[in-house]
Every structure is written in structure tokens, then in C-alpha cells.
Design an enzyme around this catalytic site. Structure first.
Site, PDB file in Angstrom:
ATOM      1  N   LYS A 128       0.821  -1.232   0.000  1.00 17.21           N
ATOM      2  CA  LYS A 128       0.000   0.000   0.000  1.00 17.21           C
ATOM      3  C   LYS A 128       0.837   1.256   0.000  1.00 17.21           C
ATOM      4  CE  LYS A 128       0.414  -2.172   3.949  1.00 17.21           C
ATOM      5  NZ  LYS A 128      -0.086  -3.295   4.677  1.00 17.21           N
ATOM      6  N   GLU A 148       3.836  -3.764  10.236  1.00 14.94           N
ATOM      7  CA  GLU A 148       4.741  -3.363   9.162  1.00 14.94           C
ATOM      8  C   GLU A 148       6.188  -3.497   9.641  1.00 14.94           C
ATOM      9  OE1 GLU A 148       3.634  -2.437   5.940  1.00 14.94           O
ATOM     10  OE2 GLU A 148       1.958  -3.371   6.944  1.00 14.94           O
ATOM     11  N   LYS A 156      -3.734   3.206   2.942  1.00 10.97           N
ATOM     12  CA  LYS A 156      -4.895   2.441   2.459  1.00 10.97           C
ATOM     13  C   LYS A 156      -6.075   3.362   2.144  1.00 10.97           C
ATOM     14  CE  LYS A 156      -3.472  -1.567   5.173  1.00 10.97           C
ATOM     15  NZ  LYS A 156      -3.454  -2.129   6.523  1.00 10.97           N
TER      16      LYS A 156
HETATM   17  P1  NDP Z   1       8.033  -9.521   5.622  1.00 14.36           P
HETATM   18  O1  NDP Z   1       9.030  -8.639   6.268  1.00 14.36           O
HETATM   19  O2  NDP Z   1       7.480 -10.654   6.398  1.00 14.36           O
HETATM   20  O3  NDP Z   1       8.630 -10.102   4.278  1.00 14.36           O
HETATM   21  C1  NDP Z   1       9.368  -9.325   3.385  1.00 14.36           C
HETATM   22  C2  NDP Z   1      10.121 -10.251   2.435  1.00 14.36           C
HETATM   23  O4  NDP Z   1      10.852  -9.479   1.501  1.00 14.36           O
HETATM   24  C3  NDP Z   1      11.134 -11.138   3.145  1.00 14.36           C
HETATM   25  O5  NDP Z   1      11.173 -12.401   2.538  1.00 14.36           O
HETATM   26  C4  NDP Z   1      12.474 -10.422   2.926  1.00 14.36           C
HETATM   27  O6  NDP Z   1      13.570 -11.297   2.877  1.00 14.36           O
HETATM   28  C5  NDP Z   1      12.237  -9.789   1.566  1.00 14.36           C
HETATM   29  N1  NDP Z   1      12.974  -8.535   1.434  1.00 14.36           N
HETATM   30  C6  NDP Z   1      12.831  -7.422   2.185  1.00 14.36           C
HETATM   31  N2  NDP Z   1      13.675  -6.475   1.786  1.00 14.36           N
HETATM   32  C7  NDP Z   1      14.378  -6.992   0.753  1.00 14.36           C
HETATM   33  C8  NDP Z   1      15.425  -6.516  -0.060  1.00 14.36           C
HETATM   34  N3  NDP Z   1      15.925  -5.279   0.105  1.00 14.36           N
HETATM   35  N4  NDP Z   1      15.897  -7.306  -1.030  1.00 14.36           N
HETATM   36  C9  NDP Z   1      15.398  -8.547  -1.193  1.00 14.36           C
HETATM   37  N5  NDP Z   1      14.417  -9.070  -0.440  1.00 14.36           N
HETATM   38  C10 NDP Z   1      13.908  -8.297   0.523  1.00 14.36           C
HETATM   39  O7  NDP Z   1       6.862  -8.560   5.113  1.00 14.36           O
HETATM   40  P2  NDP Z   1       5.328  -8.934   4.894  1.00 14.36           P
HETATM   41  O8  NDP Z   1       5.204 -10.214   4.175  1.00 14.36           O
HETATM   42  O9  NDP Z   1       4.601  -8.742   6.168  1.00 14.36           O
HETATM   43  O10 NDP Z   1       4.870  -7.725   3.961  1.00 14.36           O
HETATM   44  C11 NDP Z   1       5.136  -7.710   2.584  1.00 14.36           C
HETATM   45  C12 NDP Z   1       4.259  -6.647   1.922  1.00 14.36           C
HETATM   46  O11 NDP Z   1       2.894  -6.986   2.121  1.00 14.36           O
HETATM   47  C13 NDP Z   1       4.423  -5.244   2.489  1.00 14.36           C
HETATM   48  O12 NDP Z   1       4.239  -4.322   1.464  1.00 14.36           O
HETATM   49  C14 NDP Z   1       3.284  -5.137   3.496  1.00 14.36           C
HETATM   50  O13 NDP Z   1       2.877  -3.819   3.724  1.00 14.36           O
HETATM   51  C15 NDP Z   1       2.212  -5.900   2.753  1.00 14.36           C
HETATM   52  N6  NDP Z   1       1.154  -6.457   3.565  1.00 14.36           N
HETATM   53  C16 NDP Z   1       1.462  -7.188   4.691  1.00 14.36           C
HETATM   54  C17 NDP Z   1       0.450  -7.777   5.409  1.00 14.36           C
HETATM   55  C18 NDP Z   1       0.719  -8.595   6.617  1.00 14.36           C
HETATM   56  O14 NDP Z   1      -0.239  -9.055   7.257  1.00 14.36           O
HETATM   57  N7  NDP Z   1       1.959  -8.828   6.991  1.00 14.36           N
HETATM   58  C19 NDP Z   1      -0.971  -7.626   4.996  1.00 14.36           C
HETATM   59  C20 NDP Z   1      -1.158  -6.855   3.792  1.00 14.36           C
HETATM   60  C21 NDP Z   1      -0.133  -6.302   3.122  1.00 14.36           C
HETATM   61  P3  NDP Z   1      14.022 -12.124   4.197  1.00 14.36           P
HETATM   62  O15 NDP Z   1      12.862 -12.989   4.543  1.00 14.36           O
HETATM   63  O16 NDP Z   1      15.190 -12.912   3.772  1.00 14.36           O
HETATM   64  O17 NDP Z   1      14.294 -11.087   5.229  1.00 14.36           O
HETATM   65  N1  HSE Z   2       0.440  -3.881   9.100  1.00 15.51           N
HETATM   66  C1  HSE Z   2      -0.794  -3.984   8.397  1.00 15.51           C
HETATM   67  C2  HSE Z   2      -1.922  -4.075   9.402  1.00 15.51           C
HETATM   68  C3  HSE Z   2      -0.783  -5.208   7.532  1.00 15.51           C
HETATM   69  O1  HSE Z   2      -1.677  -4.367  10.567  1.00 15.51           O
HETATM   70  O2  HSE Z   2      -3.060  -3.822   9.020  1.00 15.51           O
HETATM   71  C4  HSE Z   2      -1.998  -5.309   6.657  1.00 15.51           C
HETATM   72  O3  HSE Z   2      -2.024  -4.335   5.686  1.00 15.51           O
END
Ligand code: NDP
Ligand code: HSE
Length: 444
Positions: free
Chosen positions: A110, A195, A210
Site C-alpha cells: 500500500k 509493518e 490504504k
Molecule cells: P516480511 O518482512 O514478512 O517479508 C518481506 C520479504 O521481503 C522477506 O522475505 C524479505 O527477505 C524480503 N525482502 C525485504 N527487503 C528486501 C530486499 N531489500 N531485497 C530482497 N528481499 C527483501 O513482510 P510482509 O510479508 O509482512 O509484507 C510484505 C508486503 O505486504 C508489504 O508491502 C506489506 O505492507 C504488505 N502487507 C502485509 C500484510 C501482513 O499481514 N503482513 C498484509 C497486507 C499487506 P528475508 O525474509 O530474507 O528477510
Molecule cells: N500492518 C498492516 C496491518 C498489515 O496491521 O493492518 C496489513 O495491511
């Protein structure tokens, strides 16, 4: 699968954290159902993460792994890039590069869409590719599809939502279990809700990202994150939660986008909502978005706002949409921001000073005759009428009573001026707590 094009669609996933891992799991577990819906199989050809030695929540057997996300974007065998790393610098670079190479993109990011969406959609439009972002708002709730397609016949008046799961989880646990803010935030981080920078959750920045997206698709305006007014939940006390309950209200962290004659309100802040409203009873990590539209009236969308598989549900739905439309004429696809790119309106976003709401006020004042009259006179002079007053007598050793008031509607500027005058009275002590109140009536 058999059909005119039965070759699998090859996707690359950038990011294997909470959402990336959940997406791999859902795609693998429901592969057959998904292929039956999409018309083609979806194969995860390659995926990237920063640290390839980290334990994962998903099985990556059979997926080529790389620590360089550009490898995924540049891989000629990949048709669709799924961006799940977060942030808006590297993610922007990767998404723009994917578009440039004619690849479709699915993202849950987002921050990226709210800040760079106008540029991204413009580039995508020119290249005839899709950038799908259902998971960016309210986790697993299909709210983008609902507003963009399901409500396409309506003129939308306002949208009000609990759109940050972490914040709602914290407020609920503090209220129901008396847990500390820090303790609940830590749990939200462990559960993968928060986040990477959790101040985005608690200070309302994530909700403002959002809300910016919701406002764009609800009103047909460009994304204008920089004009959103944002207040977080860190100043809410259990005392305020208790007084609000006594007055028949719940405090929720709401994102509100409303069309008015003067412009569009775009604001995120703690809000008192009547306890009897369904949305006031949305607790924990659950999100809900209430949309008031002219033909259908109010509709409420509810579901998990964060978490691995709930968010993956939205990511995979976008993938299915992309696969279904791979062969369709780009001109006839659903527009990224719901309205045709050339038909976006330039309606102004209202400055917060001009926004009209009711208020909950809490102040501490000397317990002696005339003090309440001074306060009500300041409010009266500013044309602010009072709906309810509660006065809590001071305990034996205290000199000041706590006064809680609910006001009727007033412009924010007038309320701020009145608050400054109340705070300057010698009979009051400290700052006035001010929380906005919304009735969220179907006739609002
Ligand atoms: P995480 O931190 O759990 O995962 C991020 C992933 O990206 C990890 O695998 C990490 O690698 C990789 N990564 C991060 N930075 C780099 C980089 N510079 N180069 C290469 N790889 C990288 O985040 P989330 O899964 O929670 O969130 C991902 C997206 O989804 C975000 O935009 C978030 O706002 C969005 N989102 C998240 C939600 C949630 O419930 N968590 C819900 C809705 C949206 P490694 O694992 O090796 O560190
Ligand atoms: N950090 C976000 C939340 C993830 O807590 O709502 C979902 O967008």
C-alpha cells in the site's frame, strides 16, 4: 487443464516473508481449484528473499531461489511478477522495471501504491499491463473489487474503515484484557501483522496509505497520500476508553474519506463511534470497511486485515484475475483506479481545519463554582453546542475534577481555537484531550 491456451502461467514472487510465504502455501495447497477458476495453472518459477538460509513458513522445493530480486523481474520465463517485499524504493524500482518489460504485476504494497500509484498506473496503461493491488487494503477483504466493480453503478458518499489490523488488535487487547500497548504491539509483530516499521501501524501512516487508495477508487481522483491527515493511537488512554463506554461509544482508529460540497475529506484518527454500530464491534486483527453509496445505501465488508494466508487470499485472487484477462484487450480491462484514466476528477482534498465533526473532550478543571460556566461560555461563543457532560469529582487529595463533554458538529478550526482558550484558563490544568466522534448513520 485443456483449452485454447493450456500452458501454465509462470510467476515470480519477490519476498518470502509473511505474505510471500502465505501466498506460496495457498497457491500450492489450492492449485487445482485455482487452475479451475483461472483457466490455466499457475506455476511459481522463481522467488527471492534477502537471506536464503532463513527458515520459511512455506515449502520452496521446485522453486528457483535467488537473493537478487532483479533476477526475478528480468527472468524471461516469468509472465507475472508478485511484489511482496514492502517499502517504496526498491519495490518501486522493481515494479517499474517489470512494467517496462511488459510483465503484469501483483502487489500487496500500500505504501508503494499510495505514494507512486499514479506513476505506476500511467506506465502500466501505456504498456498494456495490469498492476493488481487487492491485498494492499484491508488484508483479505476484497474491498477493492467491491468498490471498483460491485458498486460501479453508485455515487459513493463516504467510506469509513478500520483498516489497520495491528492497531485494532492493540486497542482491543488493551480494552478487553488491560494489556500494555508495548506488550500487544510485540505480539502483533510476532504474528506477522505489523509493518517492518511498526510506527506506520500505530501512527496511522499505514491506514492513511490504504485510505488514499480507497478514496481514489471511490471518488475517481488521483492518489494523494501527501494530503491525508493522520493521527495515531498512541495517545489513547484506558481512561478515555472507559469514559467513551459510559457515553455509549467505542474508540476505534478509523480512516474516513467523505465527499462534501467543499471538497473531499481524507483523514485517519481515533474516533468515537456509537457502540451499537456493527463496525464498533469489529475487534482484534479484523478489519471492516463501511461504504455509503447512493443507490445501495450502506454496505459493510468485514474480515481479517492482516496475516499470512488472509492476505495471500487477496494476492491469489489478483493472480487469478490477471490470468483470466491475459488474453483480453487491454483497453477493455477494469481500470486500475476504477474510473477511466482520462476521467479522473480534480476535486480538492479538504484541509483538516475545514472538516466538520463532533468531538469528545476531556479536561481537568478546578472543582469550584463558575468554572464549568467559563468553559461552556468559550464553547458557546464559538457556536459549539454541547450534547452531553459528565463531571467526575476529584478524589480526596486531588484539586481538579475531570470533565468529559460530547459536542455537536463543528469545524476543526473553531474547535482548536476553543480548546486553546480553555487550556489558557487559570482554572484548568494541562491539555484538553480531543477525540473526534462520528455517528456513521445511513443518512450522513
Ligand atoms: P516480511 O518482512 O514478512 O517479508 C518481506 C520479504 O521481503 C522477506 O522475505 C524479505 O527477505 C524480503 N525482502 C525485504 N527487503 C528486501 C530486499 N531489500 N531485497 C530482497 N528481499 C527483501 O513482510 P510482509 O510479508 O509482512 O509484507 C510484505 C508486503 O505486504 C508489504 O508491502 C506489506 O505492507 C504488505 N502487507 C502485509 C500484510 C501482513 O499481514 N503482513 C498484509 C497486507 C499487506 P528475508 O525474509 O530474507 O528477510
Ligand atoms: N500492518 C498492516 C496491518 C498489515 O496491521 O493492518 C496489513 O495491511
Amino acid at each position: 487443464m485443456s483449452g485454447p491456451n493450456s500452458t501454465p502461467v509462470r510467476i515470480g514472487i519477490i519476498g518470502l516473508g509473511t505474505v510471500g510465504g502465505g501466498t506460496v502455501n495457498v497457491l500450492q495447497r489450492n492449485a487445482q481449484e485455482i487452475a479451475r477458476r483461472a483457466g490455466r495453472e499457475i506455476t511459481i518459477t522463481q522467488a527471492s528473499a534477502r537471506d536464503l538460509n532463513k527458515p520459511r513458513i512455506c515449502n520452496t522445493d521446485g522453486i528457483a531461489l535467488t537473493s537478487n530480486p532483479h533476477d526475478v523481474v528480468n527472468n524471461p520465463d516469468i509472465d507475472v511478477v508478485v511484489e511482496l517485499i514492502g517499502g517504496d524504493t526498491l519495490a518501486r524500482e522493481l515494479v517499474m522495471s517489470a512494467i517496462e518489460q511488459g510483465k503484469h504485476v501483483v502487489t500487496a504494497n500500500k505504501a508503494l501504491i499510495a505514494k507512486h500509484g499514479n506513476e505506476i498506473f500511467d506506465a502500466a496503461q501505456k504498456k498494456g499491463v495490469m498492476v493488481a493491488f487487492e491485498a494492499a487494503v484491508a488484508g483479505g477483504i476484497p474491498i477493492i473489487k467491491a468498490i471498483r466493480e460491485g458498486l460501479a453503478g453508485n455515487r459513493i458518499d463516504w467510506v469509513a474503515g478500520i483498516i489497520n489490523g495491528t492497531g485494532n488488535f492493540i486497542l482491543t487487547e488493551m480494552r478487553d484484557k488491560g494489556r500494555s500497548f508495548e506488550d500487544v504491539l510485540k505480539e502483533a509483530q510476532e504474528l506477522g501483522y505489523a509493518e517492518a516499521d511498526p510506527t506506520f501501524d500505530v501512527e496511522g501512516i499505514d491506514a492513511a496509505h490504504k485510505l488514499t487508495i480507497l478514496a481514489a477508487i471511490a471518488f475517481g481522483i488521483p492518489l494523494q497520500f501527501e494530503k491525508a491527515s493522520t493521527e495515531g493511537i498512541s495517545a489513547i488512554t484506558t481512561e478515555d476508553v472507559g469514559y467513551a463506554e459510559q457515553l455509549g461509544y467505542r474508540i476505534k482508529h478509523l480512516g474516513i474519506a467523505r465527499r462534501t460540497e467543499e471538497g473531499i475529506e481524507l483523514r485517519v484518527h481515533p474516533t468515537l463511534i456509537p457502540s451499537k454500530r456493527l463496525i464498533a464491534n469489529v475487534d482484534g486483527v479484523m478489519n471492516a470497511v463501511l461504504v455509503k453509496a447512493d443507490a445501495v445505501g450502506p454496505t459493510l465488508y468485514y474480515g481479517a486485515g492482516a496475516g499470512a494466508e488472509a492476505t495471500a487470499s487477496a494476492v491469489v485472487a489478483d493472480l487469478v484475475d490477471v490470468v483470466r484477462t491475459l488474453t483480453s484487450d487491454p483497453e477493455n480491462r477494469v481500470p486500475h483506479l476504477a474510473f477511466q484514466p482520462g476521467a479522473l476528477a480534480d476535486t480538492a482534498i479538504l484541509p483538516m481545519d475545514e472538516v466538520k465533526t463532533a468531538y469528545y473532550l476531556k479536561m481537568r478543571a478546578q472543582d469550584k463554582p463558575g468554572v464549568l460556566a467559563d468553559i461552556t461560555q468559550i464553547l458557546g461563543n464559538a457556536n459549539i453546542s454541547i450534547e452531553a457532560v459528565i463531571q467526575k469529582e476529584p478524589s480526596d487529595e486531588a484539586t481538579h475534577a475531570t470533565i468529559i463533554m460530547l459536542t455537536h458538529l463543528v469545524k476543526e478550526k473553531a474547535m482548536n481555537q476553543a480548546i486553546a482558550q480553555i487550556e489558557s484558563l487559570s482554572s484548568t490544568e494541562g491539555k484538553v484531550t480531543r477525540i473526534r466522534v462520528e455517528q456513521l448513520n445511513k443518512d450522513d
